[in-house]
Design an enzyme around this catalytic site. Structure first.
Site, PDB file in Angstrom:
ATOM      1  N   THR A   1       0.835  -1.204   0.000  1.00 26.86           N
ATOM      2  CA  THR A   1       0.000   0.000   0.000  1.00 26.86           C
ATOM      3  C   THR A   1       0.869   1.254   0.000  1.00 26.86           C
ATOM      4  O   THR A   1       0.632   2.197  -0.763  1.00 26.86           O
ATOM      5  CB  THR A   1      -0.940  -0.004   1.235  1.00 26.86           C
ATOM      6  OG1 THR A   1      -1.752  -1.181   1.172  1.00 26.86           O
ATOM      7  CG2 THR A   1      -1.820   1.231   1.283  1.00 26.86           C
TER       8      THR A   1
ATOM      9  N   THR B   1      14.045   5.000   9.681  1.00 26.85           N
ATOM     10  CA  THR B   1      15.089   3.990   9.894  1.00 26.85           C
ATOM     11  C   THR B   1      14.665   2.664   9.280  1.00 26.85           C
ATOM     12  O   THR B   1      13.518   2.240   9.438  1.00 26.85           O
ATOM     13  CB  THR B   1      15.366   3.827  11.401  1.00 26.85           C
ATOM     14  OG1 THR B   1      15.741   5.113  11.906  1.00 26.85           O
ATOM     15  CG2 THR B   1      16.474   2.828  11.673  1.00 26.85           C
TER      16      THR B   1
ATOM     17  N   CYS C   1     -18.188  -6.462   2.636  1.00 23.45           N
ATOM     18  CA  CYS C   1     -19.309  -6.074   3.482  1.00 23.45           C
ATOM     19  C   CYS C   1     -19.375  -4.555   3.539  1.00 23.45           C
ATOM     20  O   CYS C   1     -18.548  -3.913   4.170  1.00 23.45           O
ATOM     21  CB  CYS C   1     -19.121  -6.650   4.878  1.00 23.45           C
ATOM     22  SG  CYS C   1     -20.614  -6.560   5.838  1.00 23.45           S
TER      23      CYS C   1
HETATM   24  N1  PLP Z   1      -1.981  -4.378  -4.311  1.00 25.42           N
HETATM   25  C1  PLP Z   1      -2.529  -5.596  -4.501  1.00 25.42           C
HETATM   26  C2  PLP Z   1      -2.838  -6.044  -5.892  1.00 25.42           C
HETATM   27  C3  PLP Z   1      -2.791  -6.424  -3.413  1.00 25.42           C
HETATM   28  O1  PLP Z   1      -3.340  -7.628  -3.607  1.00 25.42           O
HETATM   29  C4  PLP Z   1      -2.468  -5.958  -2.107  1.00 25.42           C
HETATM   30  C5  PLP Z   1      -2.781  -6.776  -0.920  1.00 25.42           C
HETATM   31  O2  PLP Z   1      -3.731  -7.565  -0.936  1.00 25.42           O
HETATM   32  C6  PLP Z   1      -1.888  -4.687  -1.975  1.00 25.42           C
HETATM   33  C7  PLP Z   1      -1.665  -3.929  -3.091  1.00 25.42           C
HETATM   34  C8  PLP Z   1      -1.533  -4.130  -0.630  1.00 25.42           C
HETATM   35  O3  PLP Z   1      -0.389  -4.730  -0.106  1.00 25.42           O
HETATM   36  P1  PLP Z   1      -0.078  -4.620   1.468  1.00 25.42           P
HETATM   37  O4  PLP Z   1      -1.024  -5.528   2.143  1.00 25.42           O
HETATM   38  O5  PLP Z   1       1.341  -5.044   1.609  1.00 25.42           O
HETATM   39  O6  PLP Z   1      -0.284  -3.200   1.840  1.00 25.42           O
END
Ligand code: PLP
Length: 393
Positions: free
Chosen positions: A72, A236, A324
């Protein structure tokens, strides 16, 4: 009860080899890699080694690897970091089927006054590249298209998209969180400028990610702070997790063939048996261009959540294609974008495999799934209506 884990697109088991290499960095090797003394220096060398392993896995240069806290963050940093570098450009292009890590950023950008184009997909989850071509303008600041979809496993033609986008001189990001470790990635031969991956999808722990940034790409840091990661991400370094991710990438590279042979064969076997044994069942997404470990399957006239709970009672872990929202179970935005009919979208289940799965596990699922679906259909008013319309009652 034995756990049969087929929810590897949600998260994966941390490989024992990964746990082993991480452990010393929680205890005796706790130095800060930025410190001048030998104690920090030895840790810095291990961070450099891990960076080289990740770079090797992605076919990139070590200097192009930025460690982040998760997929993310990598997605957010790529998008917001690029937009910050081109403040005069106000048009962002993505797709309707992205993970919320991109999807919700595009909603946020629309709220902030950006013009956002979300490319549509067809019934098989495929993009129309002409729609992309027609959407590009001189105002377009960035195109972000996922490599492979987390729900259906559908793989987008990222290099073809890169050709189109780069011909207009526009930066191109891809969320490769689901692709990494399942299909081969080589940034040296790629048109991609930025690529996100996440450790916990490839047998490293949760809480570590990577943003690949091609040399020369304009980028402003998303996390503003210290000089770490060559000024591209303050904070860090999470040394144990970085070391773990390096090992996981080494293992993922070694296991790529197995993913595309043994695991793909197991997935195909499971899928074929499900279709053979359970009527009114369909597979969601382009079956040709798909991750080797993923199948999204819809059982008409039943609810995915009920299937999941009954599977869970037997120790089988999968996931559903619903979310949901405000108390009601809505089919996911991905299945809705694909136009999967409601009667099918509600009964969608995703099975996602890993190298730890076996044929015996597939057979266990194939034995138990048909009676579960039958049981649920027996109490489904929609199934009864369907049978009546078909003249089967
Ligand atoms: N992008 C995709 C296609 C994902 O499937 C996911 C997690 O399910 C993410 C981004 C987010 O990754 P993270 O859980 O490491 O934030």
């Amino acid at each position: 009860m034995k756990t049969i884990y087929l929810d590897n697109n949600a998260t994966t088991k941390v490989a024992p080899e990964v746990v082993e290499v991480m452990l010393p960095y929680f205890s005796e090797l706790y130095g800060n890699p930025s410190s001048m003394h030998f104690f920090g220096g030895q840790v810095q060398r291990k961070v450099d080694e891990a960076r080289a392993k990740v770079a090797d896995f992605l076919g990139a240069e070590p200097s192009e690897i930025v460690f982040t806290s998760c997929g993310t963050e990598s997605d957010n940093a790529a998008i917001l970091g690029t937009l910050d570098s081109y403040p005069e450009k106000r048009h962002f292009i993505t797709t309707r089927v992205e993970h919320p890590a991109v999807n919700n950023v595009s909603t946020y950008l629309a709220r902030k006054g950006y013009r956002v184009t979300e490319l549509s997909v067809d019934r098989e989850g495929r993009l129309d590249l002409d729609e992309l071509r027609e959407s590009l303008t001189d105002e377009t600041v960035l195109v972000s298209v996922m490599y492979a979809n987390n729900e259906t496993g559908v793989i987008f033609p990222i290099e073809e998209i890169g050709e189109i986008v780069k011909a207009r001189g526009i930066p191109f990001h891809t969320d490769a969180v689901q692709a990494a470790g399942k299909i081969s990635l080589n940034m040296k031969k790629s048109k991609v400028d930025m690529l996100s991956i996440s450790g916990h999808k490839l047998h490293a722990p949760k809480g570590i990610g990577v943003l690949y940034i091609r040399k020369g790409t304009k980028f402003s840091p998303f996390l503003i702070g210290g000089h770490q990661e060559k000024g591209r991400r303050g904070g860090t370094e999470n040394v144990p997790y970085i070391v773990g991710l390096g090992k996981a990438c080494e293992l993922a590279k070694a296991h790529l063939d197995e993913e595309n042979t043994r695991i793909k064969a197991l997935r195909d076997y499971l899928e074929a048996k499900i279709l053979e044994k359970i009527p009114n069942t369909l597979v969601n997404g382009d079956r040709l261009n798909r991750l080797p470990n993923t199948v999204s399957v819809s059982f008409e006239y039943v609810e995915g959540e009920s299937i999941l709970l009954l599977l869970s009672d037997l120790g089988i872990c999968a996931s559903s294609g619903s979310a949901c929202t405000s108390g009601s179970l809505e089919p996911s935005h991905v299945l809705r974008a694909m136009g999967v009919p409601f009667t099918a979208a509600h009964g969608s289940i995703r099975f996602s495999l890993s190298i730890y799965n076996t044929k015996e596990e597939m057979d266990y699922i194939i034995e138990h799934l048909p009676p579960i679906i039958q049981r649920l259909r027996d109490i489904s008013p929609f199934w009864k209506d369907y049978l009546k319309v078909q003249g089967k009652t």
